[in-house]
Design an enzyme around this catalytic site. Structure first.
Site, short mmCIF file in Angstrom:
data_model
loop_
_atom_site.label_atom_id
_atom_site.label_comp_id
_atom_site.label_asym_id
_atom_site.label_seq_id
_atom_site.Cartn_x
_atom_site.Cartn_y
_atom_site.Cartn_z
N ASP A 236 0.91 -1.37 0.06
CA ASP A 236 0.20 -0.16 0.03
C ASP A 236 0.63 1.47 0.24
O ASP A 236 2.00 1.27 0.36
CB ASP A 236 -1.08 -0.09 1.21
CG ASP A 236 -0.69 -0.12 2.76
OD1 ASP A 236 1.15 -1.09 2.40
OD2 ASP A 236 -1.36 0.05 3.31
N GLU B 261 -0.51 -2.15 5.34
CA GLU B 261 0.03 -2.19 6.53
C GLU B 261 0.10 -1.31 7.41
O GLU B 261 -0.10 -0.93 8.34
CB GLU B 261 1.54 -2.71 5.63
CG GLU B 261 2.56 -3.24 7.11
CD GLU B 261 2.74 -2.00 8.00
OE1 GLU B 261 3.18 -1.82 8.70
OE2 GLU B 261 3.17 -0.64 7.19
ZN LIG Z 1 5.03 3.59 7.06
ZN LIG Z 2 5.99 0.34 5.65
#
Ligand SMILES: [Zn+2]
Ligand SMILES: [Zn+2]
Length: 434
Positions: A102, A168
């Site tokens: 991401d 994440e």
């Molecule tokens: Zn980050």
């Molecule tokens: Zn990262």
């Protein structure tokens, strides 16, 4: 203190180290050969970033590539995650390698030929999107390792699971995502994964260097809320109140003594931060209630468990002494475990790092009090998380732009070491496994 390797393990490591020196050269040659491709993938991904849980085009790009390698691919894991299996056809361990996918709602300021001008939707608003944490390089490095390991299939034992993980940085509000959901959906099962390796590019570590640490390398995050309930009264008649404001002030100060007086800080750092206080609305009313919100960061299990015991104890003890009531909600809405490098596995992997990067480029790092959801994998199975340098050598550490900022920059030349590390950690683990 570092654990000493049993003699037998140490000897077998030395022997296997000698045997695999030639293979390291093969891997180095292949990493050289595919470097232009890795850079090309990175540029494409950098120019087309997507927000957490919205990595739809990113997933398609990765999926197409992995299918092209002839791997068995599963998509839609934890919404947009892509998982591929390379089966050597021979018995042996299953090694997982993970990259996160991401980008972030950050406008890119760098004047690069592959600069991002992408937009995404966040809470109903259009926002600029940038790979401002370097997850584009993580995907490109893992694609590179997948290519080399596929070409070396006849030399492998067991299986490799390539995990491309969404979200994440955290799912959008009201959603779940990331490693925790992948684990819940069984990403570490069928085939059961023995160990997992992951890397993070670092904008303040020199290209060519790798940083490691035994034990806690990134902190657990445990947000909490404390509701202090008293009795409302006129500000001129405080004796008629049970004052949640003065009670909260004492609780905040007492929480600072958990780290300074109860946590063994010579082992690992720890943090308690109160980030928000809300109570009352004017000068002459003592309110009913005050709400405190904070975060805890710990790097070892004992410290984390101690925080869970100490914070309610302090809050309750003070509230009792002030005749107030207190409610402690811990953890509040989410929680990340410690990104914890298994000690024995770290010992085992260290010779691979040295051989791959060169002794002078392997840095025993300090921990950081930021967090990483790679920890959800390590909570289930042993794993190693490393930092790989992305800072050009002509930029000083002080001038290197921070992660998550519009100026964030990591150099393409840093990725080759990451490709080699992922590949060699897999090869060596397979070789040393029973
Ligand atoms: Zn980050
Ligand atoms: Zn990262």
């Amino acid at each position: 203190m570092k654990r000493l390797l049993p003699l037998f393990t140490a000897l077998s490591l030395i022997i296997s180290g000698m045997v695999s020196a030639q293979e390291t050269d093969t891997v180095a040659m292949m990493a050289d050969r595919i470097e232009p491709e890795v850079i090309k993938w990175r540029h494409h991904l950098h120019q087309n970033p997507e927000l957490s849980n919205r990595e739809f085009e990113t997933a398609k790009y990765v999926e197409k590539y992995l299918r092209g390698l002839g791997l068995e691919v599963t998509t839609g894991v934890a919404i947009t995650g892509v998982v591929a299996i390379l089966d050597s056809g021979k018995p042996g361990p299953t090694v997982a390698l993970r990259a996160d996918m991401d980008g972030l709602p950050v406008p890119e300021k760098n004047d690069l030929p592959f600069k991002s001008i992408a937009k995404g939707m966040l809470d109903g608003n259009e926002v600029p999107v940038m790979h401002a944490c370097g997850h584009d390089t993580h995907m490109a490095m893992l694609m590179g390792a997948a290519k080399i390991l596929t070409e070396m299939k006849s030399e492998l034992r067991g299986k490799v699971k390539f995990i491309f993980q969404p979200a994440e940085e955290g799912a959008p509000s009201g959603e779940k995502g990331g490693a925790e959901v992948m684990v819940a959906e069984g990403v570490l099962k069928n085939p059961d994964v023995d160990v997992i390796f992951g890397l993070h590019i670092s904008s303040n570590t020199d290209v060519g260097k790798v940083r490691y640490k035994h034990g806690g390398i990134m902190a657990a995050v445990d947000p909490f809320k404390i509701i202090v309930r008293g009795k409302q009264a006129h500000g001129a008649y405080p004796w008629k109140s049970v004052d949640p404001i003065t009670t909260s002030a004492q609780i905040i100060m007492a929480l600072q003594t958990v780290v300074s007086r109860e946590i063994k800080v010579i082992d690992d750092a720890a943090v308690v931060t109160i980030g928000s206080i809300h109570g009352g609305n004017r000068s002459n009313i003592i309110p009913n209630e005050v709400v405190l919100v904070g975060t805890i960061r710990t790097l070892n299990k004992a410290a984390r468990e101690h925080m869970y015991e100490a914070i309610p104890r302090k809050a309750k003890g003070i509230a009792d002494s002030m005749r107030a009531e207190v409610e402690v909600i811990l953890p509040l809405d989410y929680s990340y475990p410690i990104t914890f490098n298994d000690h024995a596995l770290m010992d085992q992997v260290l010779p691979t790092l040295v051989r791959t990067a060169g002794q002078e480029n392997v840095i025993n790092s300090k921990a950081v009090t930021g967090a990483e959801d790679f920890s959800f994998f390590q909570q289930e199975i042993p794993g190693i998380y490393l930092w790989v340098g992305g800072k050009p050598l002509d930029v000083s550490e002080a001038d290197s732009p921070a992660h998550h900022t519009p100026e964030f920059f990591v150099d393409d030349s840093g990725m080759k070491l990451g490709v080699k590390l992922l590949t060699n950690m897999t090869l060596d683990y397979m070789k040393n496994a029973k």
